[in-house]
Design a protein around this motif. Structure first.
Motif, PDB file in Angstrom:
ATOM      1  N   LYS A   1      -5.011   4.204   9.620  1.00  0.00           N
ATOM      2  CA  LYS A   1      -6.033   3.275   9.883  1.00  0.00           C
ATOM      3  C   LYS A   1      -6.116   2.332  11.035  1.00  0.00           C
ATOM      4  N   ARG A   2      -6.893   2.457  11.711  1.00  0.00           N
ATOM      5  CA  ARG A   2      -7.032   1.673  13.707  1.00  0.00           C
ATOM      6  C   ARG A   2      -7.477   0.075  13.492  1.00  0.00           C
ATOM      7  N   ASP A   3      -7.387  -0.882  14.052  1.00  0.00           N
ATOM      8  CA  ASP A   3      -7.757  -2.024  13.513  1.00  0.00           C
ATOM      9  C   ASP A   3      -9.078  -1.812  13.829  1.00  0.00           C
ATOM     10  N   GLY A   4      -9.862  -2.857  12.779  1.00  0.00           N
ATOM     11  CA  GLY A   4     -11.437  -2.270  13.301  1.00  0.00           C
ATOM     12  C   GLY A   4     -12.262  -2.107  12.291  1.00  0.00           C
TER      13      GLY A   4
ATOM     14  N   LYS B   1       0.682  -1.295  -0.372  1.00  0.00           N
ATOM     15  CA  LYS B   1       0.120   0.407   0.201  1.00  0.00           C
ATOM     16  C   LYS B   1       0.699   1.010  -0.069  1.00  0.00           C
ATOM     17  N   GLY B   2       0.309   2.517  -0.027  1.00  0.00           N
ATOM     18  CA  GLY B   2       0.474   3.571  -0.176  1.00  0.00           C
ATOM     19  C   GLY B   2       1.278   4.351   1.172  1.00  0.00           C
ATOM     20  N   ASP B   3       2.187   5.527   1.266  1.00  0.00           N
ATOM     21  CA  ASP B   3       2.608   5.677   2.499  1.00  0.00           C
ATOM     22  C   ASP B   3       1.854   6.298   3.620  1.00  0.00           C
ATOM     23  N   ALA B   4       1.418   6.927   4.934  1.00  0.00           N
ATOM     24  CA  ALA B   4       0.634   6.866   5.348  1.00  0.00           C
ATOM     25  C   ALA B   4       0.938   8.166   5.130  1.00  0.00           C
ATOM     26  N   ASP B   5       2.337   7.984   5.442  1.00  0.00           N
ATOM     27  CA  ASP B   5       2.697   9.444   6.136  1.00  0.00           C
ATOM     28  C   ASP B   5       2.474  10.549   4.839  1.00  0.00           C
ATOM     29  N   LEU B   6       2.008  10.181   3.929  1.00  0.00           N
ATOM     30  CA  LEU B   6       1.341  11.710   2.642  1.00  0.00           C
ATOM     31  C   LEU B   6       0.212  11.846   2.837  1.00  0.00           C
TER      32      LEU B   6
ATOM     33  N   LEU C   1      -4.232   7.324   0.081  1.00  0.00           N
ATOM     34  CA  LEU C   1      -4.668   7.531   0.852  1.00  0.00           C
ATOM     35  C   LEU C   1      -6.461   6.448   0.595  1.00  0.00           C
ATOM     36  N   LEU C   2      -6.244   5.750  -0.840  1.00  0.00           N
ATOM     37  CA  LEU C   2      -7.177   5.448  -1.658  1.00  0.00           C
ATOM     38  C   LEU C   2      -6.658   3.801  -1.358  1.00  0.00           C
ATOM     39  N   SER C   3      -5.522   3.461  -1.473  1.00  0.00           N
ATOM     40  CA  SER C   3      -5.133   1.680  -0.590  1.00  0.00           C
ATOM     41  C   SER C   3      -5.481   1.389   0.062  1.00  0.00           C
TER      42      SER C   3
ATOM     43  N   GLN D   1     -16.372   4.247  11.529  1.00  0.00           N
ATOM     44  CA  GLN D   1     -16.598   4.772   9.869  1.00  0.00           C
ATOM     45  C   GLN D   1     -16.102   5.797   9.869  1.00  0.00           C
ATOM     46  N   LYS D   2     -14.834   5.288   8.557  1.00  0.00           N
ATOM     47  CA  LYS D   2     -14.693   7.159   7.803  1.00  0.00           C
ATOM     48  C   LYS D   2     -15.165   7.055   6.858  1.00  0.00           C
ATOM     49  N   ILE D   3     -15.055   8.472   6.003  1.00  0.00           N
ATOM     50  CA  ILE D   3     -15.662   8.768   4.922  1.00  0.00           C
ATOM     51  C   ILE D   3     -14.701  10.084   4.207  1.00  0.00           C
TER      52      ILE D   3
END
Length: 351
Positions: free
Chosen positions: A183-186, A170-175, A262-264, A221-223
């Motif tokens: 992203k948290r578990d669940g 996946k892409g780098d979350a820092d971006l 982010l999409l990844s 949930q996040k949108i």
């Protein structure tokens, strides 16, 4: 390939000057060609804005940008061809655009000794599919497959192992740290891209809002809502004020690489038949796509997206255009307005 007993180094020009979504669709095929043929030098010619999608390009792919306003008419195209040959030493030209201007460029290239191969635009079949009466409702060969055919005709093998622009990960979350923590578990992340260039592709805002309302009430949930331009940003801001867990990605102005990263990390995307569906495809994200005036039969489904994730209505007037840019013959855009929020929600919950 040998010429006069000497092995020729092939330098392949690939041209695609269409919109962002069209360029994004070519990425898996072009990257596959590069990876399968490390001895060949590739040059991808496109417009500056669209070139941003060519992320993590293979080492043997050079990206060149052009402003076609500087190369108008036959004289302009002749200057462009001459400049490309002088700078890159082009031996082969693969045209993935297939419009009149690129065909003329291809003709000039041929006259200069370049081997030219053009994508089949299947224009007649598209007209038969979208005409008001006596439609020929058949699935056209997908655009991605027609583009692969051009490489095969040029004698260029494809590895067919492209997964995402980020490889297997996946892409780098820092971006995208500016809009969200990791992203948290669940936690479930829904990406929403509710806009498109033409009205015939856009799901009505009041119905979309009911979809957002439903998911905003779910736990963990996040949108993330994507858009571009002041009007779209303002509409997304209204959703963010009204509903819990909505993130206005457009306002953050992250840049395309960060948005793709982010999409990844998302679980699913809700998109129109737009560039966003094709961008999501590049990071391996499944898309629930809403189709109105257009239709998957035209061959423009996202790469590796599935027809069972499509939301659409069976109507005798569909499809009425390839791009969704023609006025609705009925005047009510029922092809979109008739898609209930429940239908969209049901598809999104099936993941």
């Amino acid at each position: 390939m040998k010429i006069g007993g000497k092995r020729e180094t092939r330098k392949v020009l690939v041209t695609k000057l269409g919109e962002l979504g069209g360029v994004a669709m070519t990425v898996p095929t072009v990257y596959d060609a590069c990876l399968a043929n490390p001895e060949i030098e590739f040059v991808y010619l496109t417009r500056h804005h669209e070139s941003r999608v060519l992320i993590n390009a293979p080492a043997n792919l050079q990206v060149a940008t052009v402003n076609m306003d500087n190369y108008k008419g036959l004289r302009g195209l002749y200057r462009l061809a001459t400049g490309l040959l002088k700078r890159y030493g082009i031996t082969h030209h693969i045209d993935l655009q297939g419009d009149m201007r690129m065909r003329m460029l291809g003709l000039i290239m041929r006259l200069k000794g370049v081997d030219v191969y053009e994508v089949d635009s299947v224009g007649r079949m598209k007209r038969e599919l979208t005409r008001p009466h006596n439609k020929v409702l058949v699935q056209l060969k997908p655009q991605v497959d027609r583009e692969k055919d051009v490489f095969y005709k040029a004698g260029i093998a494809l590895s067919n192992d492209f997964e995402t622009i980020w490889g297997k990960g996946k892409g780098d979350a820092d971006l995208f740290a500016g809009v969200s923590e990791p992203k948290r578990d669940g936690e479930h992340w829904l990406a929403v891209a509710p806009f498109a260039r033409h009205k015939g592709k856009v799901y009505p805002g009041d119905q979309l809002e009911r979809v957002i309302d439903y998911f905003s009430k779910r736990d963990n949930q996040k949108i993330f809502i994507f858009g571009f331009g002041e009007e779209e940003r303002a509409e997304i801001a209204r959703y963010a004020r009204r509903y819990q867990g909505v993130v206005n990605v457009a306002e953050a102005d992250l840049g395309l690489a960060a948005e793709l990263s982010l999409l990844s990390h998302c679980d699913v995307m809700l998109s129109m038949d737009s560039a966003n569906m094709h961008l999501a495809s590049l990071v391996g994200l499944r898309v629930v796509s809403v189709w109105g005036a257009t239709h998957p039969y035209t061959g423009f489904m996202g790469w590796h997206q599935r027809t069972r994730d499509v939301v659409q209505l069976d109507m005798t007037c569909r499809p009425c255009s390839v791009a969704g840019d023609k006025p609705c013959l009925r005047g009510d855009y029922h092809c979109l307005a008739g898609i209930t929020p429940k239908m969209v929600i049901s598809k999104l919950l099936s993941f």
